[in-house]
Every structure is written in structure tokens, then in C-alpha cells.
Design an enzyme around this catalytic site. Structure first.
Site, PDB file in Angstrom:
ATOM      1  CD  GLN A  22      -3.095  -0.852   2.484  1.00 20.78           C
ATOM      2  OE1 GLN A  22      -2.347  -1.798   3.404  1.00 20.78           O
ATOM      3  NE2 GLN A  22      -4.025  -0.404   2.491  1.00 20.78           N
ATOM      4  CB  SER A  23       0.954   4.521  -1.833  1.00 18.80           C
ATOM      5  OG  SER A  23      -0.223   3.613  -2.962  1.00 18.80           O
ATOM      6  CB  SER A  24       1.250   5.826   2.409  1.00 21.04           C
ATOM      7  OG  SER A  24      -0.312   6.401   2.153  1.00 21.04           O
ATOM      8  CD  GLN A  27      -2.504   4.263  -0.456  1.00 20.86           C
ATOM      9  OE1 GLN A  27      -2.522   3.398  -0.790  1.00 20.86           O
ATOM     10  NE2 GLN A  27      -2.636   5.046  -1.209  1.00 20.86           N
ATOM     11  NE  ARG A  64      10.133   0.520   3.041  1.00 29.18           N
ATOM     12  CZ  ARG A  64      10.360   1.395   3.193  1.00 29.18           C
ATOM     13  NH1 ARG A  64      10.733   2.520   3.015  1.00 29.18           N
ATOM     14  NH2 ARG A  64      11.282   1.164   5.164  1.00 29.18           N
TER      15      ARG A  64
END
Length: 694
Positions: A22-24, A27, A64
Site C-alpha cells: 500500500q502506498s502510504s 493507507q 511505501r
């Protein structure tokens, strides 16, 4: 599932990997359903024929970004396992979970095609070795990267539009806070406001960040720092002053009330792997995207901010081609920053050592590794320039002493004010620690002991601050009022200023010199002479030559002439004492000191391998003779026995005038005679004078 027929037994013999990302971190915490859906892919792998122990879930890259592989240990581990022929199928919820960079994505496809590894997502199974599947996977990767670019454009456009209105929420520098309505206000802590205002006031007064830092450190005045992260996030901590903290205050346009956007941009070549916010480079003002004045309450005016930036730039420059020095540095050297090397033209620095200072030119050593140009004692140079300054000084009305005194009194009052604020702040912290200690249950000794230590530490800080305040209050100077007689003396400064010069402070002397002196060029000459060329404001220049103590004479004609003269005198049979007297009588001077001494001559003779006549005899460079030491060795006695016999008159031998020692003929008869004297066979031994051409 589409493409399930592409799975062969060889793939079932290897592992199946589920890649989660997942991007962040936001999230990961809030969008938990996405992680649940991605983990559910393990059930689909069981349906495709893989056993539970063969399924590996890689979730190292949670939170990340997938823009590149740097900093994503899970993706790097996945690529390594594919290269080791361990993986039969890579399963991801969609291609964008694996990578949003075409470079990383196609590198993974090449490896999967090489090692016969399948790739699967929610739509089906693909084999990178097949043309249609490879084409489809490439399109998906391209669309994933384009989607990221589109998202970035929309976000940047919205952020820029908000910044142009001055409404973009940014991290506020220390000294500002946002109220409940979101408006930026001064920090309600008066100590924080006063300390930041002191930084700007001191810089405008002293003109150098290093001098401001020295002032804060010397008076033990810490700087506030508002923490935006970590355990103390949201609190204001008081930390010892540092150059980085000081420059961050001086360079920030927010303290002048300006809102800026685009002061720093990211440079991918400088970015640290795994740290997306790193690699940001400061940009010049003309390239900033947004600059709005009057958005924040201001500590200083915009004109003062521009003055500070200009002064910082001037202080940081090498100033190779400039002759002026606007900043008066600390230290005893009056000409610091004004002196240039007369050989290479570079600016000379100042070095302080053992209660003295030197002007040195080491630009060639720092840049190219060449030897240092010059080392020159600073005190005679300063005295010569000051004397020239007195000679050219025209009559003027000067009231420098009274102004300096008044400024010192004002500085002391400011210092007392800040020390009082520090004391109030520490007293409040001590009272707060006391309340926390009294509120804890006495039976809970673990917490009570910690709070007690914190209270004691706070009380110790209060006592230390109170002691500093008392010392500062006792050291308040009285303002100096220049009497009428002294004012009349300043009216004729060219005649009176030399009398008043010792009473002025170093800062006042440097400031007065810089009113007329624009630069000083120093060129060392032979025989300890120094040519001083003073450039005055207006373009005029004057020259004078003085005798100075130089630190080295290696490689000069002066050194060569002196060493040749010492060799000549040593060849004439003079000892080191006589050589020193002769050199002084001839008017020669050494590199250091005013006269030659026997010890200095001995040192020079040793360094340049100059041997005296006695040393030449002992080194057997004079043929046909025995020294006392050699004769004693031959006949088997101690040399003192021969000297005693010479003193008693039993051995009659003449001291050689040229070599200054007793010399025996190097013959068998001489040795036999001395052996007979030692055995008592004869009562007296006489030797003729030795003739030699050494």
C-alpha cells in the site's frame, strides 16, 4: 481463472508469492480492506494447486511508494528469488502493486521470462515468454505509470492553486502557531518571541552569523525549536545554539511575513534510497513559484530580510577579487579580512597560536597541495598599518568611545532581559515538576522516583539561571561620558588619536581602521624585510618596508648566503661561539630573533651538515695524526689519563691552533713512547708539532 492452463507441474514445484503493498502509512492504517483483499489471493493460489507451505506472502513494502525499487526491500527480495529460480508464480492484486516504474517493471518481466516465472493478478495468469501476454503486461505497466503521473499532476495543480492564495498549510517555523481558526499568530510564549527577535537584532548589529552564535554561546542563551515529529511533537524545546539552527532562522522569509512555495525542489540524483523527502535543493529566489508578502505577522521587515541575505552571501563568498571587508572579525588581529598575499594575490587568513597571531596564505595548499606561500607575524604588521593610519588621518569629529560605551550598556540590558525570561521559564518548569511529583501516589515509588529526579533537575537549572542573572546584574557597566577635554582631543584626531588608541576596544579599533583602509598587500623580501602596500579608500596606495620575524627562510638567497658564510668561518677553525660573534659583527640577522647565538649556529651546522675542524679530525678527514681519544684506545688507557699527564707536564704536546685539540703524530714511535710512559719506563714524553695540509 483466465490463463490457468499456463500453469505446468514445473511451476507447482516452486514457490508462489503474494506481493502486498500500500502506498502510504496512512493507507495501511485506514484502508485495511485493501490489505484484506490482497491477502485473500493466498486462497486463490491454493485453488490453483499450490500447497500452503509453498505460498509466501511478502509484505515488507507496506506503506511505501512504488515509483522506484529503491528503499523497497520486499521488491528487491522478490527479484532476487526470481533470479535464483525459486518462484513459479508472482501474484498481485494489480500490476500497480508491483511497480509504477516502467524501468523496474520491464526488468522484472525480463527476469520472469528468462527463468520461466508466471505473473498473475485479479484478471488472470500471464506468461512473459508469450508475445501477447508480454505485450499486455507492458501496456498495464505503462498505464500504471501514466496513472501515477496523472494523479501527481492533479495534486500538484491543486497544491499550487492553494499556495498562490497563501492558504496552503505548511510547517510553521519556530515562533509561529496556528489558532483554532487556522490563522497564523506569534507564539504566545514571550521568551520564544524575544529570543528570535534577539537573533535578528544581533545579526543586524554584528553582521556575521558566527559572531551571533558566539554571543549566544558565550552568554549561554539557548534557541527554541518547535518539534513537529517524535516523542516531543507539538512542544517547544530549548536547545543549545548551533550554526544550523541560527542559519535556518536567518534564511527563512517567513520571519519577514512572506509566504513562499517552491524554495526547494527534489533532485533525484541526491535522493537517499528509502527516503522520498531527501535530496531537496534550495533554489534561487527568482525561481520560486510563489512569494506573497504580508501573509504572516513579521518579526522583521522585508528590507531587513534582504539585507541579511545579502550579508550572508557576502560573508560566505571567497571574495578573491574583492578588497573590502565589511565585517569586523573577533580576535586580536586588526587587519583580519583585509590582508592579501603579495605573491599569489589570495586573501590571507589569521592563525592564533601561543598568545600570538600570524597572517598566513594557504590557498595554494588547500586548492592544489602546493607549499604555503607565506607565514608572517601579525603584530609588527598591525603596528605599521596603524602608524600609517595615524599619519594620513585627517581632522574629524569623533565620539567613538562614548558610542561604544553606550552600546555596551544597551547590550548588557538586553542580556539581562533575556536571562530574566529564561529564569521565569525555568521557574515555571520547576513548579510544574513539583505539582506532578505531589500528584503521584507516594506508594508508587517507580514513578515517584522519576518525578523526584525531574524536579531536582529543574531546581538545579533554576539555581544556575539565577546565578547567571546575578553575575550579569553585578557586571552592568556604567555609561562612559566623554569629558570636554576628551572631545577637544578628538577634534584634532590626527594628533590625539594615538593617545586614545590603547583605551579603545578591539571592535572600535577595527571599525576605525576600515573607515580609511581598503586592503593591505604583504610581500616578503630577503633578509627579513617585508613590503607592506596599503590601499586606501579612493584608490590611493602607499608602501613601506619593515623588518619582521619570519617563520621560515628555506629556499631563499638570504639562507644560502648565511649558510655559505658559516661554512667559511667553520673552515677557518672558529668554534660556534666565535662564528655567532662574527655574524653579529657583520650585521647579519637570523630568521628568528635579533642576533645569532652559539646554540643557533650549532643547530644550523647540524641541519646543513657543516662540520668543525675537530669533527673533521675525529672523522679522520685529516691524515697523519692521532687525537687524544684515538691514542688512548691504541695504548689501552682512558683519555682522561692522557689529559692528566699533559696537565702534570709529563706529556709535552702542543694544541693545534687550527683544530683546537691535541694532535699526536700517527707513527709507531709515538705509540711506543706513550706505552713506555704508561709502564713507567720513561718519565717524560715529548712530541714535535704535527705539520699537515688539512
Amino acid at each position: 481463472m483466465n490463463g490457468a492452463g499456463k500453469i505446468r507441474p514445473v511451476h507447482h514445484q516452486r514457490q508462489a508469492v503474494v506481493y502486498l503493498r500500500q502506498s502510504s502509512p496512512k493507507q495501511v492504517q485506514e484502508n485495511r480492506e485493501s490489505a484484506v483483499n490482497q491477502r485473500a489471493l493466498t486462497q486463490r493460489l491454493r485453488e490453483l494447486g499450490w500447497k500452503a507451505h509453498q505460498i509466501v506472502v511478502i509484505d515488507d513494502d507496506q506503506g511505501r511508494s512504488a515509483r522506484d525499487a529503491q528503499g523497497r526491500s520486499g521488491f528487491q527480495r522478490l527479484v532476487a528469488d526470481v533470479s535464483l529460480h525459486k518462484i513459479g508464480l508472482i501474484m498481485g492484486y494489480e500490476v500497480s502493486r508491483l511497480s509504477r516504474s516502467c524501468a523496474d517493471w520491464h526488468r522484472l518481466l525480463d527476469l520472469c521470462a528468462l527463468f520461466d516465472t508466471l505473473i498473475g493478478d485479479s484478471d488472470g495468469i500471464y506468461h512473459p515468454r508469450e508475445f501477447n501476454d508480454r505485450l499486455l503486461l507492458g501496456l498495464k505497466g505503462t498505464m500504471s505509470e501514466a496513472e501515477l503521473h496523472s494523479l501527481r499532476l492533479r495534486l500538484d495543480a491543486g497544491r499550487l492553486a492553494k499556495a498562490r492564495r497563501g492558504e496552503l498549510v505548511q510547517h510553521l517555523p519556530t515562533g509561529y502557531v496556528r489558532d483554532a481558526a487556522g490563522q497564523v499568530q506569534f507564539d504566545p510564549d514571550q521568551a520564544v518571541q524575544k529570543r528570535i527577535a534577539l537573533v535578528f537584532a544581533k545579526f543586524l548589529e554584528l553582521g556575521s552569523a558566527r559572531q551571533v552564535l558566539g554571543y549566544l554561546v558565550r552568554h549561554d542563551l539557548p534557541l527554541p525549536r518547535h518539534q513537529t515529529s517524535g516523542l516531543d511533537a507539538g512542544d517547544t524545546l530549548w536547545k543549545p545554539a548551533s550554526s544550523s539552527a541560527l542559519l535556518s532562522i536567518l534564511n527563512n522569509p517567513a520571519y519577514a511575513g512572506a509566504f513562499t512555495y517552491g524554495r526547494r525542489i527534489g533532485d533525484p540524483s541526491l535522493r537517499t534510497p528509502g527516503r522520498p523527502a531527501s535530496g531537496r535543493v534550495r533554489q534561487p529566489r527568482e525561481t520560486w513559484q510563489v512569494l506573497l508578502h504580508g501573509v504572516y505577522p513579521a518579526y522583521i521587515s522585508w528590507s531587513d530580510h534582504e539585507r541579511i541575505q545579502q550579508q550572508l552571501v557576502e560573508n560566505a563568498q571567497k571574495m578573491q577579487d574583492r578588497m573590502t571587508c565589511r565585517v569586523s572579525r573577533r580576535g586580536e588581529a586588526l587587519l583580519a579580512g583585509l590582508v592579501h598575499c603579495g605573491q599569489c594575490g589570495c586573501r590571507m587568513g589569521v592563525r592564533y597560536k601561543e598568545g600570538r597571531f600570524q597572517y598566513c596564505c594557504d590557498a595554494a595548499r588547500k586548492r592544489y597541495g602546493h607549499p604555503t606561500c607565506q607565514y608572517l607575524g601579525g603584530l609588527p604588521i598591525d603596528e605599521a598599518v596603524v602608524a600609517a593610519f595615524f599619519r594620513v588621518l585627517e581632522p574629524a569629529q569623533i565620539d567613538a568611545l562614548e558610542q561604544v560605551s553606550a552600546r555596551q550598556v544597551e547590550h548588557q540590558r538586553q542580556l539581562l532581559h533575556h536571562l530574566e525570561q529564561d529564569l521565569k521559564r525555568l521557574e515555571y518548569a520547576a513548579r510544574r515538576a513539583e505539582k506532578q511529583y505531589h500528584c503521584v501516589d507516594p506508594e508508587n515509588r517507580l514513578i515517584a522516583a522519576t518525578l523526584e529526579k525531574r524536579w531536582e533537575a529543574a531546581l538545579a537549572e533554576v539555581e544556575a539561571a539565577r546565578g547567571k542573572l546575578n553575575e550579569a546584574q553585578q557586571a552592568v557597566p556604567e555609561p562612559v561620558v566623554v569629558p570636554t577635554e576628551l572631545r577637544e582631543a578628538f577634534a584634532d584626531a590626527g594628533r590625539r588619536l594615538p593617545q586614545l588608541w590603547p583605551t579603545l576596544s578591539l571592535t572600535a579599533r577595527k571599525s576605525l581602521l576600515r573607515t580609511l583602509v581598503r586592503g593591505v598587500h604583504l610581500a616578503r623580501q630577503d633578509e627579513g624585510r617585508l613590503l607592506i602596500r596599503i590601499v586606501w579608500r579612493g584608490g590611493l596606495a602607499s608602501e613601506q618596508s619593515i623588518r619582521v620575524r619570519v617563520l621560515t627562510w628555506h629556499g631563499t638567497a638570504w639562507q644560502r648566503r648565511t649558510i655559505e658564510r658559516i661554512e667559511q668561518l667553520a673552515a677557518q677553525g672558529l668554534n660556534h661561539g666565535r662564528i655567532a660573534e662574527t655574524l653579529n659583527a657583520e650585521g647579519q640577522t637570523p630568521c628568528r630573533g635579533s642576533t645569532f647565538t652559539p646554540g643557533l649556529v650549532t643547530k644550523l651546522a647540524h641541519e646543513h651538515h657543516i662540520h668543525s675542524n675537530l669533527q673533521n679530525v675525529r672523522r679522520r678527514e685529516v691524515p697523519g695524526v692521532y687525537t687524544v681519544r684515538e691514542m688512548a684506545t691504541v695504548i689501552g688507557v682512558h683519555p682522561s689519563w692522557i689529559y692528566r699527564e699533559i696537565g702534570r707536564g709529563r706529556v709535552n704536546v702542543a694544541r693545534d691552533i687550527r683544530y683546537g685539540c691535541y694532535l699526536f703524530p700517527r707513527t709507531c714511535e709515538s705509540v711506543a713512547t706513550m706505552k713506555q710512559l704508561r709502564r713507567g719506563m720513561v718519565s717524560h714524553a715529548s712530541f714535535p708539532k704535527v705539520h699537515h695540509d688539512g
